[in-house]
Design a protein around this motif. Structure first.
Motif, mmCIF file in Angstrom:
data_model
loop_
_atom_site.group_PDB
_atom_site.id
_atom_site.type_symbol
_atom_site.label_atom_id
_atom_site.label_comp_id
_atom_site.label_asym_id
_atom_site.label_seq_id
_atom_site.Cartn_x
_atom_site.Cartn_y
_atom_site.Cartn_z
ATOM 1 N N LEU A 61 7.447 -45.681 -32.892
ATOM 2 C CA LEU A 61 6.497 -45.057 -33.750
ATOM 3 C C LEU A 61 6.514 -43.563 -32.996
ATOM 4 O O LEU A 61 6.205 -42.537 -33.795
ATOM 5 C CB LEU A 61 5.071 -45.837 -33.699
ATOM 6 C CG LEU A 61 3.969 -44.918 -34.123
ATOM 7 C CD1 LEU A 61 4.355 -44.707 -35.454
ATOM 8 C CD2 LEU A 61 2.729 -45.834 -33.853
ATOM 9 N N LEU A 62 6.193 -43.427 -31.802
ATOM 10 C CA LEU A 62 5.955 -41.991 -31.303
ATOM 11 C C LEU A 62 7.234 -41.132 -31.485
ATOM 12 O O LEU A 62 7.098 -40.002 -31.716
ATOM 13 C CB LEU A 62 5.787 -42.225 -29.643
ATOM 14 C CG LEU A 62 4.501 -43.012 -29.277
ATOM 15 C CD1 LEU A 62 4.323 -43.050 -27.936
ATOM 16 C CD2 LEU A 62 3.106 -42.266 -29.847
ATOM 17 N N LEU A 63 8.427 -41.546 -31.373
ATOM 18 C CA LEU A 63 9.442 -40.988 -31.495
ATOM 19 C C LEU A 63 9.638 -40.336 -33.020
ATOM 20 O O LEU A 63 9.858 -39.548 -33.264
ATOM 21 C CB LEU A 63 10.927 -41.680 -31.252
ATOM 22 C CG LEU A 63 11.076 -41.796 -29.726
ATOM 23 C CD1 LEU A 63 12.296 -42.639 -29.645
ATOM 24 C CD2 LEU A 63 11.422 -40.321 -29.343
ATOM 25 N N GLN A 64 9.197 -41.338 -33.798
ATOM 26 C CA GLN A 64 9.219 -40.840 -35.385
ATOM 27 C C GLN A 64 8.216 -39.812 -35.723
ATOM 28 O O GLN A 64 8.316 -38.946 -36.383
ATOM 29 C CB GLN A 64 9.082 -42.060 -36.228
ATOM 30 C CG GLN A 64 10.245 -43.143 -36.306
ATOM 31 C CD GLN A 64 10.071 -44.574 -36.539
ATOM 32 O OE1 GLN A 64 8.612 -44.697 -37.185
ATOM 33 N NE2 GLN A 64 10.839 -45.313 -36.914
ATOM 34 N N LEU A 65 7.077 -40.102 -35.170
ATOM 35 C CA LEU A 65 5.896 -39.051 -35.305
ATOM 36 C C LEU A 65 6.502 -37.618 -34.611
ATOM 37 O O LEU A 65 6.066 -36.663 -35.350
ATOM 38 C CB LEU A 65 4.490 -39.446 -34.744
ATOM 39 C CG LEU A 65 4.142 -40.956 -35.158
ATOM 40 C CD1 LEU A 65 2.726 -41.188 -34.333
ATOM 41 C CD2 LEU A 65 3.542 -40.385 -36.661
ATOM 42 N N LEU A 66 6.861 -37.905 -33.413
ATOM 43 C CA LEU A 66 7.387 -36.352 -32.917
ATOM 44 C C LEU A 66 8.623 -36.073 -33.761
ATOM 45 O O LEU A 66 8.684 -34.559 -33.896
ATOM 46 C CB LEU A 66 7.900 -36.848 -31.417
ATOM 47 C CG LEU A 66 8.137 -35.594 -30.572
ATOM 48 C CD1 LEU A 66 6.671 -34.940 -30.268
ATOM 49 C CD2 LEU A 66 8.566 -36.256 -29.332
ATOM 50 N N LEU A 597 16.074 -35.820 -31.155
ATOM 51 C CA LEU A 597 14.969 -36.861 -31.269
ATOM 52 C C LEU A 597 15.526 -38.046 -32.149
ATOM 53 O O LEU A 597 15.134 -39.117 -32.002
ATOM 54 C CB LEU A 597 13.597 -36.360 -32.019
ATOM 55 C CG LEU A 597 12.932 -35.576 -30.947
ATOM 56 C CD1 LEU A 597 11.676 -35.029 -31.394
ATOM 57 C CD2 LEU A 597 12.578 -36.371 -29.646
ATOM 58 N N VAL A 598 15.916 -37.729 -33.459
ATOM 59 C CA VAL A 598 16.658 -38.717 -34.364
ATOM 60 C C VAL A 598 17.635 -39.645 -33.743
ATOM 61 O O VAL A 598 17.634 -40.927 -33.770
ATOM 62 C CB VAL A 598 17.210 -38.180 -35.682
ATOM 63 C CG1 VAL A 598 17.939 -39.004 -36.551
ATOM 64 C CG2 VAL A 598 15.888 -37.423 -36.435
ATOM 65 N N LEU A 599 18.546 -38.951 -32.827
ATOM 66 C CA LEU A 599 19.481 -39.597 -32.192
ATOM 67 C C LEU A 599 18.920 -40.538 -31.083
ATOM 68 O O LEU A 599 19.544 -41.621 -30.904
ATOM 69 C CB LEU A 599 20.390 -38.730 -31.592
ATOM 70 C CG LEU A 599 21.416 -37.844 -32.602
ATOM 71 C CD1 LEU A 599 22.169 -36.930 -31.658
ATOM 72 C CD2 LEU A 599 22.202 -38.978 -33.233
ATOM 73 N N VAL A 600 17.690 -39.960 -30.425
ATOM 74 C CA VAL A 600 17.236 -40.693 -29.563
ATOM 75 C C VAL A 600 16.466 -41.910 -30.010
ATOM 76 O O VAL A 600 16.742 -43.241 -29.621
ATOM 77 C CB VAL A 600 16.201 -39.792 -28.663
ATOM 78 C CG1 VAL A 600 15.185 -40.944 -27.688
ATOM 79 C CG2 VAL A 600 16.713 -38.787 -27.749
ATOM 80 N N GLU A 601 15.957 -41.621 -31.120
ATOM 81 C CA GLU A 601 15.231 -42.867 -31.893
ATOM 82 C C GLU A 601 16.307 -43.788 -32.270
ATOM 83 O O GLU A 601 16.038 -45.222 -31.966
ATOM 84 C CB GLU A 601 14.544 -42.151 -33.148
ATOM 85 C CG GLU A 601 13.567 -43.347 -33.664
ATOM 86 C CD GLU A 601 14.032 -43.831 -34.735
ATOM 87 O OE1 GLU A 601 15.107 -43.697 -35.338
ATOM 88 O OE2 GLU A 601 13.300 -44.963 -35.427
#
Lengths: 612, 301
Positions: A61-66, A597-601
């Motif tokens: 969730l945090l990654l998506q929000l970020l 960030l998308v990749l990390v997510e």
């Protein structure tokens, strides 16, 4: 840091959607276990009940929000002010006049030699130098502005070709100075075949000139005019100016052709740099005339031709409508080919108007006639955006090159009865009093219109020697049959806007190659000169021809090209470094961060939390 | 298959004939005398009045004069009394955890624990030991009064058959209640998953009561090696409490490590109190548990 598109922060609202999806996600699986005893021990051991554990559980969730927030940040185009050290700007000016097409003795055209020199110069510069590329043709053009891309400059250089006209080096150099002012450490490099004598003029101050080309003989026709003989109106006198731009004496032959008739020739010898004027008497009356100069081994033929037409003045009918029209009528009667008539205001019938020019003195009709209109101290005319007049209280200031004020001395133009107007958007001011206009002219609703604020009936004006000249200028400018406005300069690549007769609904333009282009009014009609010669402009009302005008175009004098020179000025060094501040867009980095960030997510979802 | 013993049908958890044949030569090990006066099926280190001669000792006032060995007196002129070996009766306490947590596993831990206790009960009764029992849950549940002899095997099985896992666990309280019944100490076998914070206290209470305690720690494979991923909500089978966990590899690894630590702690605790700790899995066979595990740990011999 600032934002180029702060409204893009609205996209951050998508975080609400992410939160919504999070809240609406499928509930987590419930698993019944024998006891939580060991699980609690495990979580205590891992300190899972602290905020790090919460972060771990909600990592996705945090990654998506970020990610959404960072994407919104990127769309807002953050930028910051950065200081960049740049070498001094450099402007390369390429002469593309017709003479640049001349081939030297080895067969290499001057333009190619200039291109090679310019390319070598550009590539000798450091990477921090910003280069602009300007062509000096009839209309100077900036091809590349302030770039560090050497390949782009080279590519544009290779595409430069000579034009069939003279080169306006002064205008091109002015343009170059605006991009690389030598006084501020910039460099202007000119690649031309212009001789040093011209390069030494003030226009070339601070310019590093690289002269290309070998000496070449050249003769030119700087001017050619025709006029009816005063003693015999049925005969025409032609005046031709010929010049030797080469370095050696040449024997020349000048030929003048009237219409499609046989040419009349004169032979003469011109020494180096000599200019002679030849007069051809008893030429027949014709629609157009052509003059040509011929010489052996002439390097440039583009300046060997000149064209002229008989300037037959239009017969204009002028009606002056006013309560005191006679001073104006008397002045107009002194103008050749003008028939002036006075009508009282009460007697003016706007439905039966047929004059070419109307002068309205102190009033304006509700409906203007299809003719040029001159308003003398009119009241407010809303249809012309003309406000109420205000009394003038000081001396007017004349605008240079006003077609209405040629040979007019307005020094004594002071009267308590003068009025001024706020200049409408369509008008060009000729006489100004502060921010207001005492005299203005322009084209509005397809009609040549002039507004005169000074009292033409006043004793100090109507008796002035310049008064008839002024009205001559007015009717000459207001001639509705002249499609090309006074002062218009014909240049290749610069179409001139034609002003049609108020009654005409169609204009046909025929070029020297007998190609005709038609324009239907109110479609804008233009005259685009491409080749030297006479251009015929015909105006029609329906099928009726109402006006025909011949406009001559010759490329003008080509500069003296025969002197040539040795390439110089390349390899110039520049010491000064310029520090400039400019906005650096940060969005590519932010967008890259968002993608990361998308990749990390993705990695967290599939590798850390993935189903195994 | 249903077998019959003494005319009664054996429940499914009871040892079958093959296992019973193997168990026939085994008996529960008691490493110290428990001082019971009943005549049992095993020799005791305590002396008694049975016919088996053990030793002589000097006469002390108060000794049974019938035990004076007059032959020795005649030869030595000193009074010696005959010391005879006592045949002691061992009391075996079978304690079955019937809390709700025992219902998990496949087969369930309860089934495994009941089958082991049934086999131990059969072994004990066949060895003429006295068998008592109780079910332990939130409190002391049903009890099985001390009985001796094979005739009570069916009664024991009926007792075990009536037990079902449910409710919460309060092992210490249940053991305290069992101890309060003032039964004779002996060998106590507690079969439990020990998933209660007070399990060590319960074990300690049994040991303190004088029992030779054997703890059969029953765990199931699913509990030891949970296999789930992603976020799950774990619900306690007994109390209904729930926790959210993220079933990632790290957590599962830590859990298995916590299982190991927990069982090690229990094992050390039992060792300090001379309690036999026998960890088993619910999916192990009773035969394996009886013939190998319990023998290895010295509960059976």
């Amino acid at each position: 840091m600032s934002w180029a598109a702060p409204l893009a922060f609205v996209w951050a609202g998508l975080t609400l959607a992410v939160l919504g999806f999070y809240l609406l996600r499928p509930r987590r699986q419930r698993i019944v276990v024998a006891s939580l005893l060991v699980w609690r021990r495990t979580m205590r051991a891992r300190a899972d009940d602290n905020w790090l554990a919460w972060l771990r559980r909600h990592a996705l969730l945090l990654l998506q929000l970020l990610t959404v927030a960072v994407f919104a940040l990127a769309l807002a185009r953050p930028e910051r002010l950065a200081t960049v050290e740049l070498g001094p700007p450099i402007a390369v000016v390429m002469d593309v006049s017709a003479s640049m097409a001349i081939a030297d003795s080895d067969g290499t055209p001057r333009i190619r030699r200039a291109r090679d020199e310019a390319s070598a110069f550009v590539h000798s510069l450091g990477d921090d130098r910003r280069v602009s590329l300007i062509t000096a043709g009839a209309v100077p053009r900036t091809l590349v502005a302030q770039t560090n891309d050497r390949d782009e400059v080279t590519r544009m250089l290779s595409a430069i070709e000579p034009e069939a006209s003279h080169g306006r080096l002064d205008a091109a150099l002015d343009m170059a100075r605006s991009l690389a002012n030598p006084a501020a450490g910039g460099i202007v490099a000119l690649f031309t075949d212009q001789p040093p004598v011209e390069a030494a003029s003030p226009a070339f101050a601070g310019v590093r000139t690289v002269v290309v080309g070998e000496p070449s003989p050249n003769v030119a026709l700087p001017s050619f005019q025709v006029r009816r003989r005063l003693d015999n109106p049925d005969a025409v006198q032609g005046v031709v100016a010929a010049r030797n731009d080469g370095t050696t004496d040449v024997a020349t032959e000048v030929l003048v052709t009237a219409g499609r008739g046989s040419p009349t020739s004169r032979a003469m010898s011109l020494t180096a740099g000599e200019r002679q004027i030849l007069v051809f008497d008893n030429l027949p009356v014709a629609a157009g005339y052509q003059a040509e100069v011929r010489a052996a081994d002439d390097g440039l033929s583009a300046d060997n031709l000149a064209f002229a037409s008989l300037a037959e003045p239009s017969r204009l009918s002028v009606v002056v409508v006013g309560n005191d029209p006679w001073p104006i009528v008397r002045a107009l009667q002194a103008v050749p080919a003008v028939t002036a008539q006075a009508i009282a205001v009460d007697s003016f019938d706007q439905d039966s108007s047929s004059a070419d020019v109307y002068v309205f003195q102190g009033f304006a009709p509700e409906i203007l006639p299809s003719a040029s209109a001159v308003f003398v101290q009119p009241p407010a005319v809303p249809s012309l955006d003309l406000d109420a007049p205000i009394a003038a209280d000081t001396h007017p200031l004349a605008v240079a090159n006003s077609p209405l004020l040629q040979s007019v001395d307005v020094g004594d133009l002071v009267s308590d009865s003068d009025v001024t107007y706020a200049p409408p958007a369509w008008a060009r001011v000729d006489l100004s009093v502060g921010e207001r206009a005492l005299l203005a002219h322009g084209v509005v609703a397809g009609r040549r219109t002039a507004v005169i604020g000074f009292d033409v009936a006043g004793a100090g004006v109507s008796q002035a020697p310049w008064f008839p000249v002024f009205w001559s200028n007015v009717v000459q400018w207001a001639d509705p049959f002249a499609p090309l406005p006074d002062g218009a300069q014909l240049e290749p690549g610069r179409p001139a806007r034609l002003i049609p007769h108020p009654q005409s609904d169609r204009i046909a333009v025929t070029n020297p190659a007998n190609e005709t282009v038609e324009f239907t009014i109110p479609q804008p009609a233009v005259l685009d000169v491409t080749v030297p010669g006479a251009y015929t402009v015909r105006q029609f009302v329906g099928q009726e021809l109402v006006a025909q005008t011949s406009i001559d175009y010759a490329p003008g004098t080509e500069a003296r090209i025969g002197l040539g020179g040795v390439p110089a000025g390349t390899g110039a060094t520049v010491e000064s470094v310029q520090r400039i501040q400019h906005q650096v867009e940060l969005w590519p980095w932010v967008a890259g961060l968002a993608l990361a960030l998308v990749l990390v997510e993705w990695w967290v979802f599939h590798r850390v939390r993935g189903v195994r | 298959m249903t077998e019959r013993t003494n005319g009664a049908a054996l429940p499914a958890f009871a040892p079958d004939a093959a296992l019973r044949a193997k168990l026939a030569n085994l008996s529960l090990v008691s490493q110290r005398p428990h001082g019971h006066l009943h005549t049992g099926g095993r020799r005791s280190r305590a002396t008694g009045s049975s016919i088996e001669f053990a030793d002589h000792r000097s006469y002390s006032p108060g000794d049974d004069y019938r035990q004076i060995d007059w032959n020795i007196y005649a030869r030595t002129d000193e009074l010696f009394v005959k010391v005879r070996e006592s045949e002691e009766t061992l009391v075996v306490h079978l304690l079955l955890d019937v809390s709700g947590s025992m219902a998990s596993g496949a087969p369930t831990k309860f089934e495994a624990a009941r089958a082991v206790l049934a086999a131990l009960g059969w072994t004990a009764l066949a060895s003429r030991d006295v068998v008592a029992g109780a079910s332990l849950g939130a409190d002391l549940g049903e009890t099985f009064a001390p009985r001796q002899g094979e005739a009570y095997i069916a009664r024991l099985f009926e007792f075990l058959e009536r037990q079902q896992p449910s409710g919460e666990t309060a092992l210490a309280r249940a053991v305290a209640a069992y101890n309060a019944r003032a039964l004779q100490h002996g060998v106590a076998v507690l079969a439990s998953d020990l998933l209660a914070p007070d399990a060590p206290r319960a074990i300690g209470a049994l040991a303190q009561r004088g029992h030779e305690v054997t703890v059969i720690h029953v765990l199931d494979e699913e509990f030891v090696n949970p296999a789930f991923a992603d976020e799950v909500e774990l619900v306690d089978a007994e109390g209904g409490d729930a926790v959210e966990v993220l079933g990632d590899a790290d957590l599962l690894h830590a859990y298995r490590q916590a299982i190991g630590d927990w069982t090690s702690e229990l094992q050390r605790f039992c060792h300090r109190r001379h309690v036999r700790y026998v960890p088993i899995r619910s999916n192990w066979t009773v035969e394996d548990i009886m013939l190998r595990r319990l023998r290895e740990h010295g509960t059976l011999a």
